[in-house]
Design a protein around this motif. Structure first.
Motif, mmCIF file in Angstrom:
data_model
loop_
_atom_site.group_PDB
_atom_site.id
_atom_site.type_symbol
_atom_site.label_atom_id
_atom_site.label_comp_id
_atom_site.label_asym_id
_atom_site.label_seq_id
_atom_site.Cartn_x
_atom_site.Cartn_y
_atom_site.Cartn_z
ATOM 1 N N ALA A 223 37.778 -3.654 18.876
ATOM 2 C CA ALA A 223 37.369 -5.052 18.993
ATOM 3 C C ALA A 223 37.313 -5.764 17.636
ATOM 4 O O ALA A 223 37.766 -6.916 17.527
ATOM 5 N N PRO A 224 36.797 -5.139 16.566
ATOM 6 C CA PRO A 224 36.783 -5.838 15.275
ATOM 7 C C PRO A 224 38.186 -6.164 14.767
ATOM 8 O O PRO A 224 38.424 -7.254 14.231
ATOM 9 N N LEU A 225 39.121 -5.237 14.947
ATOM 10 C CA LEU A 225 40.494 -5.497 14.527
ATOM 11 C C LEU A 225 41.107 -6.598 15.376
ATOM 12 O O LEU A 225 41.800 -7.496 14.865
ATOM 13 N N ARG A 226 40.851 -6.556 16.678
ATOM 14 C CA ARG A 226 41.372 -7.585 17.575
ATOM 15 C C ARG A 226 40.862 -8.969 17.165
ATOM 16 O O ARG A 226 41.614 -9.953 17.182
ATOM 17 N N ALA A 227 39.612 -9.054 16.746
ATOM 18 C CA ALA A 227 39.050 -10.343 16.331
ATOM 19 C C ALA A 227 39.775 -10.889 15.110
ATOM 20 O O ALA A 227 40.050 -12.097 15.028
ATOM 21 N N HIS A 228 40.095 -10.023 14.153
ATOM 22 C CA HIS A 228 40.833 -10.472 12.972
ATOM 23 C C HIS A 228 42.242 -10.928 13.355
ATOM 24 O O HIS A 228 42.735 -11.940 12.837
ATOM 25 N N VAL A 229 42.878 -10.187 14.226
ATOM 26 C CA VAL A 229 44.222 -10.566 14.668
ATOM 27 C C VAL A 229 44.185 -11.943 15.334
ATOM 28 O O VAL A 229 45.034 -12.806 15.051
ATOM 29 N N GLU A 230 43.213 -12.158 16.179
ATOM 30 C CA GLU A 230 43.113 -13.443 16.870
ATOM 31 C C GLU A 230 42.903 -14.590 15.891
ATOM 32 O O GLU A 230 43.504 -15.672 16.037
ATOM 33 N N ARG A 231 42.064 -14.389 14.882
ATOM 34 C CA ARG A 231 41.795 -15.453 13.917
ATOM 35 C C ARG A 231 43.040 -15.769 13.097
ATOM 36 O O ARG A 231 43.321 -16.935 12.805
ATOM 37 N N LYS B 202 46.188 -15.279 14.041
ATOM 38 C CA LYS B 202 47.175 -15.940 14.905
ATOM 39 C C LYS B 202 46.793 -17.393 15.163
ATOM 40 O O LYS B 202 47.662 -18.257 15.303
ATOM 41 N N ALA B 203 45.509 -17.683 15.186
ATOM 42 C CA ALA B 203 45.064 -19.058 15.349
ATOM 43 C C ALA B 203 45.465 -19.924 14.150
ATOM 44 O O ALA B 203 45.592 -21.151 14.277
ATOM 45 N N LEU B 204 45.687 -19.279 12.987
ATOM 46 C CA LEU B 204 46.152 -19.989 11.803
ATOM 47 C C LEU B 204 47.670 -20.178 11.812
ATOM 48 O O LEU B 204 48.214 -20.825 10.912
ATOM 49 N N GLY B 205 48.335 -19.610 12.788
ATOM 50 C CA GLY B 205 49.788 -19.708 12.861
ATOM 51 C C GLY B 205 50.515 -18.564 12.204
ATOM 52 O O GLY B 205 51.736 -18.624 12.021
ATOM 53 N N CYS B 206 49.780 -17.509 11.825
ATOM 54 C CA CYS B 206 50.403 -16.349 11.182
ATOM 55 C C CYS B 206 50.959 -15.381 12.226
ATOM 56 O O CYS B 206 50.298 -15.114 13.241
ATOM 57 N N ARG B 207 52.135 -14.862 11.993
ATOM 58 C CA ARG B 207 52.590 -13.688 12.728
ATOM 59 C C ARG B 207 51.825 -12.495 12.145
ATOM 60 O O ARG B 207 51.693 -12.379 10.924
ATOM 61 N N VAL B 208 51.331 -11.602 12.978
ATOM 62 C CA VAL B 208 50.491 -10.508 12.503
ATOM 63 C C VAL B 208 51.202 -9.171 12.689
ATOM 64 O O VAL B 208 51.676 -8.844 13.784
ATOM 65 N N SER B 209 51.256 -8.415 11.592
ATOM 66 C CA SER B 209 51.842 -7.084 11.600
ATOM 67 C C SER B 209 50.781 -6.084 11.164
ATOM 68 O O SER B 209 49.965 -6.377 10.276
ATOM 69 N N LEU B 210 50.768 -4.901 11.784
ATOM 70 C CA LEU B 210 49.805 -3.856 11.453
ATOM 71 C C LEU B 210 50.515 -2.649 10.859
ATOM 72 O O LEU B 210 51.535 -2.192 11.379
ATOM 73 N N PHE B 211 49.974 -2.121 9.783
ATOM 74 C CA PHE B 211 50.532 -0.958 9.091
ATOM 75 C C PHE B 211 50.263 0.287 9.933
ATOM 76 O O PHE B 211 49.114 0.567 10.306
ATOM 77 N N VAL B 212 51.307 1.064 10.245
ATOM 78 C CA VAL B 212 51.142 2.233 11.111
ATOM 79 C C VAL B 212 51.854 3.443 10.519
ATOM 80 O O VAL B 212 52.854 3.321 9.821
ATOM 81 N N ASP B 213 51.321 4.608 10.827
ATOM 82 C CA ASP B 213 51.954 5.867 10.448
ATOM 83 C C ASP B 213 53.036 6.213 11.458
ATOM 84 O O ASP B 213 52.903 5.934 12.647
ATOM 85 N N ALA B 214 54.085 6.863 10.957
ATOM 86 C CA ALA B 214 55.172 7.226 11.870
ATOM 87 C C ALA B 214 55.838 8.540 11.496
ATOM 88 O O ALA B 214 56.893 8.862 12.029
ATOM 89 N N GLU C 133 51.258 1.300 20.981
ATOM 90 C CA GLU C 133 50.843 0.608 22.196
ATOM 91 C C GLU C 133 49.479 -0.048 22.000
ATOM 92 O O GLU C 133 49.233 -1.163 22.468
ATOM 93 N N ARG C 134 48.595 0.616 21.270
ATOM 94 C CA ARG C 134 47.284 0.029 21.000
ATOM 95 C C ARG C 134 47.406 -1.148 20.043
ATOM 96 O O ARG C 134 46.616 -2.099 20.123
ATOM 97 N N ALA C 135 48.375 -1.098 19.145
ATOM 98 C CA ALA C 135 48.620 -2.242 18.266
ATOM 99 C C ALA C 135 49.013 -3.460 19.093
ATOM 100 O O ALA C 135 48.565 -4.586 18.838
ATOM 101 N N ALA C 136 49.843 -3.244 20.095
ATOM 102 C CA ALA C 136 50.207 -4.346 20.985
ATOM 103 C C ALA C 136 48.983 -4.827 21.747
ATOM 104 O O ALA C 136 48.808 -6.032 21.977
ATOM 105 N N GLY C 137 48.113 -3.901 22.112
ATOM 106 C CA GLY C 137 46.935 -4.261 22.874
ATOM 107 C C GLY C 137 45.940 -5.128 22.122
ATOM 108 O O GLY C 137 45.169 -5.869 22.739
ATOM 109 N N VAL C 138 45.928 -5.043 20.781
ATOM 110 C CA VAL C 138 45.001 -5.888 20.016
ATOM 111 C C VAL C 138 45.643 -7.236 19.675
ATOM 112 O O VAL C 138 45.030 -8.055 19.006
ATOM 113 N N GLY C 139 46.884 -7.448 20.139
ATOM 114 C CA GLY C 139 47.511 -8.755 19.965
ATOM 115 C C GLY C 139 48.470 -8.873 18.814
ATOM 116 O O GLY C 139 48.942 -9.979 18.509
#
Length: 261
Positions: free
Chosen positions: A122-130, A132-144, A158-164
């Motif tokens: 939820a805390p990460l999702r809140a940052h993503v939402e804020r 995106k509200a500024l008009g930013c495309r949001v990318s998350l750093f992930v291990d692969a 899949e969880r990255a997609a779930g937080v928006g």
């Protein structure tokens, strides 16, 4: 086509080692854009050891002038302090096209791992939402890499997609290490698998960390659909020998699938 965003942090490191204004971060970024780079990336850290808040504002103006992407990286959970207003505040002021969220601690020399998507998001999702509200495309750093995959990190996309999030950026440090050890063929399948899962979840895929002229094209050939690579350390190091404009032009040729001149 994959796009090249040049990270100019290292220019600021050199400037800060002496003080003053030289080398000029904005002039270096302008040189990169004139040489064909598709965008500029910076990762301002709370201790201001390289790019500063003032650099962020100046580079935002430059990228608007050129009509190219400005990619701002940072940890949204790092608290504000003197000289660093916080990542969200920087994004509010600079309005980057892309905000790349990275879970690095204050003392890290460089980013070296992606988000842990287990637990409360939820805390990460809140940052993503804020953002995106500024008009930013949001990318998350992930291990692969293969070790992360063995721990179930594949499911993180899949969880990255779930937080928006709109995209993920694959942390390519383990691939670069494998490449130098002559073992790229072992490392690449995990990256291709995570990229495919991300794309199936509706996410765009970026990549970055320790990519170079030597290892970039093999990575892009093995991991289809990478939209953007962010490259700084290797590119600036190579530019010391061959010149910044020449080096950027060679990278542009590589991402476009052409033979560098």
């Amino acid at each position: 086509m994959t796009r090249l965003s040049v990270n100019v942090n290292k220019i600021a490191v050199l400037r800060n080692s002496r003080g003053g204004r030289e080398p000029d971060v904005v002039r270096a970024a302008r040189t990169c854009l004139d040489a064909g780079a598709h965008g500029i990336t910076v990762h301002p850290r709370p201790d201001a050891r390289h790019v500063t808040a003032a650099d962020v504002h100046a580079l935002a103006a430059l990228t608007r002038e050129y009509g190219v992407e400005f990619n701002l990286e940072g940890n949204p959970f790092a608290p504000p302090r003197p000289g660093y207003p916080g990542f969200l505040a920087l994004c509010e002021a600079a309005r980057p096209a892309q905000a790349t969220l990275v879970p690095d601690a204050d003392g890290q020399v460089t980013s070296d791992h992606g988000f842990d998507f287990r637990g409360d998001l939820a805390p990460l999702r809140a940052h993503v939402e804020r953002l995106k509200a500024l008009g930013c495309r949001v990318s998350l750093f992930v291990d692969a890499d293969a070790q992360a995959a063995a721990l179930g990190a594949d499911e993180g996309v899949e969880r990255a997609a779930g937080v928006g999030a709109d995209r993920v950026e694959l942390y390519t440090g383990p691939y670069a290490e494998a490449f130098e050890a002559g073992d790229a063929a072992r490392a690449l399948p995990a990256f291709a698998r995570v990229a495919a899962r991300a794309q199936a979840a509706g996410l765009g895929v970026n990549a970055g960390h320790d990519l170079s002229q030597r290892n970039l094209r093999p990575f892009l050939d093995a991991v289809p659909g990478v939209l953007e690579v962010s490259i700084g350390h290797a590119l600036i190091g190579e530019a010391l020998y061959d010149g910044l404009a020449v080096t950027v032009a060679r990278y542009v040729a590589l991402v476009e699938g052409r033979r560098p001149g």
